[in-house]
Scaffold this motif. Structure first.
Motif, PDB file in Angstrom:
ATOM      1  N   TYR A 148      41.050  35.317  30.644  1.00 26.03           N
ATOM      2  CA  TYR A 148      40.021  35.596  29.746  1.00 26.03           C
ATOM      3  C   TYR A 148      38.713  36.187  30.509  1.00 26.03           C
ATOM      4  CZ  TYR A 148      42.040  33.069  25.710  1.00 26.03           C
ATOM      5  OH  TYR A 148      42.906  32.634  24.701  1.00 26.03           O
ATOM      6  N   ALA A 149      38.471  35.891  31.822  1.00 27.99           N
ATOM      7  CA  ALA A 149      37.501  36.515  32.445  1.00 27.99           C
ATOM      8  C   ALA A 149      37.698  37.848  32.817  1.00 27.99           C
ATOM      9  CB  ALA A 149      37.456  36.004  33.920  1.00 27.99           C
ATOM     10  N   VAL A 155      39.484  46.359  27.948  1.00 29.32           N
ATOM     11  CA  VAL A 155      40.570  47.193  28.067  1.00 29.32           C
ATOM     12  C   VAL A 155      41.081  47.412  29.475  1.00 29.32           C
ATOM     13  CG1 VAL A 155      41.688  49.336  27.489  1.00 29.32           C
ATOM     14  CG2 VAL A 155      39.981  48.418  26.030  1.00 29.32           C
ATOM     15  N   ILE A 156      40.170  47.983  30.456  1.00 29.34           N
ATOM     16  CA  ILE A 156      40.512  48.114  31.533  1.00 29.34           C
ATOM     17  C   ILE A 156      40.799  46.797  32.221  1.00 29.34           C
ATOM     18  CG2 ILE A 156      39.661  49.077  34.024  1.00 29.34           C
ATOM     19  CD1 ILE A 156      37.817  51.288  32.395  1.00 29.34           C
ATOM     20  N   GLY A 157      39.676  45.988  32.251  1.00 33.47           N
ATOM     21  CA  GLY A 157      40.290  44.364  32.763  1.00 33.47           C
ATOM     22  C   GLY A 157      41.499  44.048  32.677  1.00 33.47           C
ATOM     23  N   ILE A 162      46.473  42.024  34.283  1.00 28.17           N
ATOM     24  CA  ILE A 162      47.891  41.736  33.595  1.00 28.17           C
ATOM     25  C   ILE A 162      49.007  42.435  33.911  1.00 28.17           C
ATOM     26  CG2 ILE A 162      49.253  40.827  31.482  1.00 28.17           C
ATOM     27  CD1 ILE A 162      46.281  39.717  30.648  1.00 28.17           C
ATOM     28  N   ALA A 163      48.784  43.926  33.368  1.00 29.15           N
ATOM     29  CA  ALA A 163      49.903  44.730  33.510  1.00 29.15           C
ATOM     30  C   ALA A 163      50.240  45.534  34.778  1.00 29.15           C
ATOM     31  CB  ALA A 163      49.461  45.751  32.341  1.00 29.15           C
ATOM     32  N   LEU A 164      49.176  45.940  35.288  1.00 24.59           N
ATOM     33  CA  LEU A 164      49.401  46.666  36.711  1.00 24.59           C
ATOM     34  C   LEU A 164      49.531  45.950  37.923  1.00 24.59           C
ATOM     35  CD1 LEU A 164      47.108  49.749  35.886  1.00 24.59           C
ATOM     36  CD2 LEU A 164      49.295  49.662  35.467  1.00 24.59           C
ATOM     37  N   SER A 165      48.905  44.694  38.190  1.00 22.10           N
ATOM     38  CA  SER A 165      48.774  44.126  39.485  1.00 22.10           C
ATOM     39  C   SER A 165      50.317  43.802  39.937  1.00 22.10           C
ATOM     40  CB  SER A 165      48.174  42.744  39.205  1.00 22.10           C
ATOM     41  OG  SER A 165      48.614  41.827  38.311  1.00 22.10           O
TER      42      SER A 165
END
Length: 452
Positions: A148-149, A155-157, A162-165
């Protein structure tokens, strides 16, 4: 007496020399990392449900937020609206549903390692060190707070966290920044092992920790084989009344041919001796009368030659001199009646899969059964077992003179006989007698004994 006190310290398996989780250990258990596409799809499903739950509040508050952003929001006009009560109800309902949704997600993730999106995509979350359920506060609460942070940067966060890390994981296990902070790891239960299946997980850990028992050829038995050319085999019921292990040696085809040749005397055992009845010996048929030859009359004190039955004479009579051409060979009496092992169906075994196996001789059960050296021909019954609880050659079922016996072939997970609700473990290498209605458990598989 020596008392052993448990200090409560648990040994964590699968750690390297530095105390870090070893990816090779998890791979040897059959745990496969969840794919990036599945994880992203699971997150999108969970966010979609969250938006659907908060939809009433979004519909009501969106015009208010747009007016506030444009500077045309009037507080007095807002509170003077006639539908203000419905606006408050819609916002309250959305808040309650969103809170309940988040709590359910946290509880499921902390106790079962699964959420709504993960359940749909076949993903489970485990503690990366213990490969068990993640801890509630660190594995669930901290993870969701960081998720949530990430919405602070719209969008970018979420895309980056979640998706790229997970793409930057040096261990190639698909662990993102949220996983590193929560100490969790996502596994795919559709392609690999489910870590929450305690039975399969225990078997997998045992298979990795303990090497599979190598089956050795059994030592040669001192038991007397039934046939001359039969392999040595221990038959616990094959004891004669004299206490000698073994059985009568049956006649070979060569011996049977010799016994049928005329002019040869073959010693046989009368059936009456085996049953304990008074002995009755066979009487040779009377020869045809010879032509009359004038001869002096025998003395009165010497009786003429006659055949006397043994029960009527105290001593065995002298055999009459008969030429080989005139007297036919005496017929051999019937041999002692006995049951030959392997003649016909001795028992029927019904596996838990429904397959029926007829026991005619030595029958071996296992994942890939094979007869040992010197064991001779045997019926091989492969039993498929995904849990690998059944050894390659697990048990042997052998018919004997008095029934059917089962022998555990030094299996890894052992065997047992279930009779009248009581389970009796089998000692490796020691045969145990089977009865009709018994159930034999070998590993995780079972088979029932039925009478042929």
């Amino acid at each position: 007496m020596i008392w052993e006190i448990d200090d409560g310290t648990s040994v964590v398996e699968g750690l390297d020399a530095h105390g870090r989780p070893d990816p090779a250990y998890a791979a040897s258990l059959g745990l496969l990392p969840a794919r990036t596409g599945s994880r992203v799809l699971a997150s999108l499903l969970e966010w979609a449900v969250a938006v659907l739950v908060a939809l009433p509040a979004l519909i009501v508050l969106t015009p208010v937020l747009v007016d506030s952003a444009s500077g045309g929001f009037d507080v007095d006009a807002f509170f003077a609206r006639g539908d203000l009560v419905w606006v408050i109800v819609a916002v309250a309902v959305s808040q309650v549903l969103t809170l309940a949704y988040v709590i359910v997600q946290l509880v499921l993730h902390g106790r079962k390692g699964v959420t709504l999106g993960k359940a749909v995509c076949g993903i489970r979350s485990v503690n990366v060190r213990t490969l068990e359920r993640p801890k509630f506060w660190r594995g669930a609460v901290v993870r969701y707070l960081l998720a949530y942070a990430s919405l602070i940067v719209p969008v970018i966060g979420p895309v980056l966290v979640i998706a790229l890390s997970p793409l930057f994981d040096i261990e190639r296990r698909g662990r993102g920044w949220l996983d590193l902070a929560a100490g969790t790891w996502f596994v795919d239960v559709r392609r690999g092992l489910n870590p929450y299946d305690q039975k399969r997980m225990r078997i997998a850990r045992k298979s990795v920790k303990i090497s599979e028992h190598e089956e050795k050829a059994p030592l040669p038995s001192l038991a007397t084989p039934i046939d001359r050319d039969a392999p040595a085999e221990y038959v616990p019921s094959a004891r004669l009344s004299g206490g000698v292990i073994g059985a009568h040696r049956s006649q070979t085809p060569a011996e049977k041919t010799d016994a049928q040749a005329p002019g040869l005397m073959v010693a046989t055992v009368p059936p009456s001796l085996a049953t304990g009845a008074p002995p009755v010996f066979p009487v040779a048929p009377a020869a045809a009368p010879a032509p009359a030859v004038p001869s002096p009359a025998p003395p009165a004190s010497v009786p003429s030659a006659a055949v006397v039955s043994p029960p009527q004479a105290p001593a065995a009579p002298a055999p009459a001199a008969v030429s080989d051409a005139a007297a036919p060979a005496p017929s051999a009496p019937a041999s002692v009646a006995r049951a030959e092992v392997g003649d016909g169906i001795r028992a029927v075994l019904v596996l838990d899969s429904g397959a029926r196996v007829e026991v005619r001789g030595t029958t071996l059960f296992g994942r890939s059964p094979a007869a040992a050296a010197g064991e001779g021909e045997a019926q091989l019954i492969p039993v498929p077992d995904e849990t690998r609880s059944v050894s390659k050659t697990h048990v042997a079922v052998m018919p004997a003179r008095r029934g059917v016996f089962v022998v555990d072939r030094a299996s890894t997970n052992g065997s047992a006989i279930i009779r009248d609700g009581a389970e009796t473990p089998l000692v490796a290498g020691h045969p145990a007698e089977l009865r009709t209605g018994d159930t034999v458990r070998f590993g995780d598989r079972t088979m029932r004994v039925e009478q042929a």
